[in-house]
Design an enzyme around this catalytic site. Structure first.
Site, PDB file in Angstrom:
ATOM      1  N   LEU A  52     -10.257  -4.323   3.676  1.00  8.71           N
ATOM      2  CA  LEU A  52      -9.334  -3.614   2.783  1.00  8.71           C
ATOM      3  C   LEU A  52      -8.345  -2.717   3.544  1.00  8.71           C
ATOM      4  O   LEU A  52      -8.739  -1.969   4.412  1.00  8.71           O
ATOM      5  CB  LEU A  52     -10.169  -2.757   1.815  1.00  8.71           C
ATOM      6  CG  LEU A  52      -9.382  -1.977   0.777  1.00  8.71           C
ATOM      7  CD1 LEU A  52      -8.767  -2.902  -0.246  1.00  8.71           C
ATOM      8  CD2 LEU A  52     -10.272  -0.947   0.111  1.00  8.71           C
ATOM      9  N   ASP A  53      -7.073  -2.774   3.179  1.00  8.79           N
ATOM     10  CA  ASP A  53      -6.031  -1.922   3.767  1.00  8.79           C
ATOM     11  C   ASP A  53      -5.886  -2.135   5.267  1.00  8.79           C
ATOM     12  O   ASP A  53      -5.359  -1.271   5.961  1.00  8.79           O
ATOM     13  CB  ASP A  53      -6.315  -0.428   3.525  1.00  8.79           C
ATOM     14  CG  ASP A  53      -6.203  -0.043   2.065  1.00  8.79           C
ATOM     15  OD1 ASP A  53      -5.785  -0.897   1.259  1.00  8.79           O
ATOM     16  OD2 ASP A  53      -6.539   1.103   1.729  1.00  8.79           O
ATOM     17  N   GLN A  54      -6.351  -3.263   5.791  1.00 10.61           N
ATOM     18  CA  GLN A  54      -6.323  -3.429   7.245  1.00 10.61           C
ATOM     19  C   GLN A  54      -5.654  -4.731   7.667  1.00 10.61           C
ATOM     20  O   GLN A  54      -5.663  -5.057   8.843  1.00 10.61           O
ATOM     21  CB  GLN A  54      -7.761  -3.409   7.805  1.00 10.61           C
ATOM     22  CG  GLN A  54      -8.520  -2.130   7.573  1.00 10.61           C
ATOM     23  CD  GLN A  54      -8.090  -1.031   8.521  1.00 10.61           C
ATOM     24  OE1 GLN A  54      -7.615  -1.309   9.611  1.00 10.61           O
ATOM     25  NE2 GLN A  54      -8.206   0.197   8.091  1.00 10.61           N
ATOM     26  N   HIS A  99       0.860  -1.191   0.000  1.00  6.99           N
ATOM     27  CA  HIS A  99       0.000   0.000   0.000  1.00  6.99           C
ATOM     28  C   HIS A  99       0.887   1.229   0.000  1.00  6.99           C
ATOM     29  O   HIS A  99       1.839   1.312   0.768  1.00  6.99           O
ATOM     30  CB  HIS A  99      -0.919   0.009   1.220  1.00  6.99           C
ATOM     31  CG  HIS A  99      -1.980   1.072   1.118  1.00  6.99           C
ATOM     32  ND1 HIS A  99      -1.792   2.352   1.534  1.00  6.99           N
ATOM     33  CD2 HIS A  99      -3.222   1.023   0.593  1.00  6.99           C
ATOM     34  CE1 HIS A  99      -2.888   3.064   1.305  1.00  6.99           C
ATOM     35  NE2 HIS A  99      -3.773   2.284   0.724  1.00  6.99           N
TER      36      HIS A  99
END
Lengths: 290, 290, 290, 290
Positions: free
Chosen positions: A232-234, A197
């Site tokens: 998501l993104d975690q 990311h």
């Protein structure tokens, strides 16, 4: 960077912490002729916490087959201590698929280093939702699959990718793949899909993080590599790094500088995964770095 | 770290960018006998952007008084170009008040460095909502004012602090002051209240950032120094830095490691402010570092 | 990373420091319709020292030809102030030859970034004393010249390289070229031959620096990029960086880790040279970084 | 930064590497009721190399006295494997003497952190060849001994220092002590005298390293903490770090910037020594950092 690949095995263990684990594991290995050459451990809490172990051992003087070693370890050590565990062999390189869209800076670094033997992996295929990078990839003698993704065909596209991957890969690397994978896709490769990311998470979640960073006037930009989960993104963070920037850098320049950080962070995360250095602990990771 | 403090003056300029500014400023100074010894500038956009300038000049051969220089600069240069500007003199050290609660790690570094001449400032007073640090502060010969703050007396406490500060300070440093200042208080010192926040903003806004960082499993922790505005934790960022951490660090250890980062980041931000190196540009800063 | 390449010109100046230089230069440019968009300067000593200047200006509204600008600058500004100076144009990319032996890690990064437009250069040729890297280089459509070097033919080999380079290159980059260049060769490209040395100079001058570092047990290894002079490993340093290592790393691993530092350091040094950001000051450099 | 100081013990081991060591040590401790809570090891070479081990164990459930544990370990484990070893207890803080001349930046950091409990040590005395820092030291309630050193009285001065130290200290820290200690002095505290050298050794050995760094135009300056041996500036390196500098920094500014690096490097080295994290391996160190 690893010597003795032909003879090196690795054991990863996660179990409830209690006294005697190290003694049990090391004595078991010693009794079977395995020589421990690297050993790292971590306990989240000595009282009621979780114990994590990574060790490397040399196999030339093993007194039994690999299968026997596994079976014996399972019954004599793993079961009594309630362990989740795996034994892997450095000589059996992991098979790594790369998913990518149009940015090639992370992809090319992975291809290049793998081809030089700098990353201990094989790359059976690259999958992209665009056809742009076909030539660059095929030059390395690697299969390139173009699976276009639209709002309408997303499920079919994922199904096609899963068919291509099935039985052929151990880990999936998202080298700036700009499509969101469904929880269903991810559940096929739990803690085996690695994403990069382009921000220092949890700052700047979401789209266009370099523009967000520019708007905020931050003095450092970063990148985060993490395992992909349904959220998501975690997912659990494997590695992060930052780069100093200033008011002189435009959003475009932040992006350019950031790409070098992305590449560096992704390289470390992938290397550590390939060398069995990462154990997932809930929404976090234990990383046994050299 | 500054030579020639006795003769060094600094000019800061912000104005709409257009051709001829550097020529106008430098020629004005040259004609008055000022020798430019450091020069830095930035334009947010050469077409319709904002121009920022910081320069140092030496005053021994000035052909006029300081007042005359200011007046002439105002009419001949600043007005035609629509400049916001200031001239300051290194020999006139800024007066810095420190507000603190109970953590002394940032405070002590500021006191110590100022007393050694390492920071170009004087400290007329320290104000705290606790009495704990009185001895440590008074040992440096500095006034210590204890103004307790409760839910009920917040307005009165701020009013008392403002009375103490009035006319005696140029900049207010919050060295881990755990009370939220009202917009009214801040408006008395626009872009002259500097805070240290114990996280890499905008990540972990709010309470207990080290615990948040620990829960998230981040691999770097950070600190952020910023000017305080009415919007909590959102003022223009002056400086940030990070420290690598791992799964081995407890939340308490993150806090301990983080305090060294806080101190280092705050020191840089304060030093740059004291040396007139920071210009605020909306919600961001331009920092002309050495 | 540079905008507006079509219209950007750069002026570099070195001269004895005295008052009025900035005014003279900026007023000259303003009067000819050049808009200064970046400006950096340094003085080794305001009294009797040397003054260094780098500025960027935009050319669309120039009131004269490039030749006229040069001629006028020479007579009206450079001569009165005793300046060494150059004006270059971002649109005229520098021609960069790369000399290499067998290590390709620095070379490939330069080829790759140049081909992507990330480095503002053209690469007319690669010269090597081995034939190993021919395929990798020719894949980029770049000439590859194999000039074997032995104890006996060193002078002829250098002469052949000079013939190939003559009139076709502006800068020579030694991307781990394991032959020592003669002072005569170097004198053809004063301050235009850039080397990467695989240590943090001046530590570990000489052969096998990673082994030396390992033997000494240092906790950081580094790399140094410098201009080549007649004095081996002693030319003006452009850039250096380090990487943390520990007792766990073998000499072979130090080498592998070091190669990433070499590449990064070389990339910065080459970029800065290509963007006219480096001025040599005796045995040191002034580097005007962004 | 250490929890459970009351119950934590540490075992350090150095011995010839061969299979079975980990099993022998961990089983011994387990059988005596000691719970291993941290474990780190290193082998210089699995075949014929040296094995280094550091582990922490908790003592509440020990089945014997400390003396019995030592005796049993000596006969049953240490002797068969030819180990050099030590067991220490976190509750028994090391006694640290500080020798200093006139620079107080390192000294004050050590005093301050020790007084706050941030460094696990006691400081029975400070010895200096000057009287300048007496007040600063005595303010902490610490003995200050002024032992002037001249060309003539060097031997007597060292003898006096040794008398003061005898039986009262475990480690001697040279916090910028500008006198060279004789091999005889050092032999009284083998691998227990820690020095901070103000350069990135082995670069800039000798006097005035910041001036040397300035003359060379290096882009990073550093500091090195090492154990003192008979060979000046050559003892085993414990820790090093660097700070980026540029052409803009004078030699005086390098010195000022460098002092922050010195302090930081010394702090880490001292902390690691106090926590029994450093094992000397010939002219190098093994440092088991968290």
């Amino acid at each position: 960077m690893i010597d003795n690949d032909a003879t090196t095995a690795r054991l990863l263990v996660t179990c409830p912490d209690k006294p005697g684990i190290i003694s049990a594991v090391s004595t078991f290995l010693f009794n079977h002729g395995a020589n421990i050459t690297d050993f790292d451990q971590h306990s989240s809490d000595a009282h009621g916490g979780t114990f994590f172990l990574r060790l490397e051992f040399q196999t030339p003087d093993l007194d039994c087959s690999r299968d026997a070693l596994r079976n014996n370890f399972a019954t004599r050590v793993a079961e009594p201590y309630g362990m989740q565990w795996q034994i892997s062999y450095a000589s059996e390189k992991k098979r790594m698929a790369v998913l990518v869209s149009r940015h090639d800076h992370v992809l090319m670094d992975l291809l290049w280093r793998t081809s030089r033997g700098d990353l201990p992996a094989t790359i059976p295929m690259v999958i992209s939702n665009h056809d742009d990078l076909r030539d660059e990839v095929e030059r390395f003698g690697i299969e390139y699959h173009h699976i276009p993704v639209t709002a309408d065909n997303k499920a079919e596209a994922e199904a096609e990718a899963l068919r291509l991957l099935e039985g052929r890969v151990d880990v999936v690397v998202l080298a700036r793949y700009m499509q969101i994978l469904s929880p269903d896709f991810v559940s096929n490769y739990p803690h085996r899909v690695i994403n990069i990311h382009h921000s220092f998470l949890p700052a700047f979640v979401g789209a266009n993080p370099y523009q967000q960073a520019h708007d905020k006037g931050v003095k450092l930009i970063g990148a985060t590599s993490h395992y992909v989960t349904a959220d998501l993104d975690q997912g659990p963070i494997i590695e992060q790094n930052v780069q100093r920037v200033s008011h002189r850098h435009s959003a475009a320049e932040l992006k350019s500088l950031g790409q070098d950080v992305e590449r560096q962070v992704m390289l470390r995360a992938v290397r550590w995964h390939l060398e069995d250095r990462v154990i997932v602990d809930g929404n976090k990771t234990v990383v046994f770095v050299k």
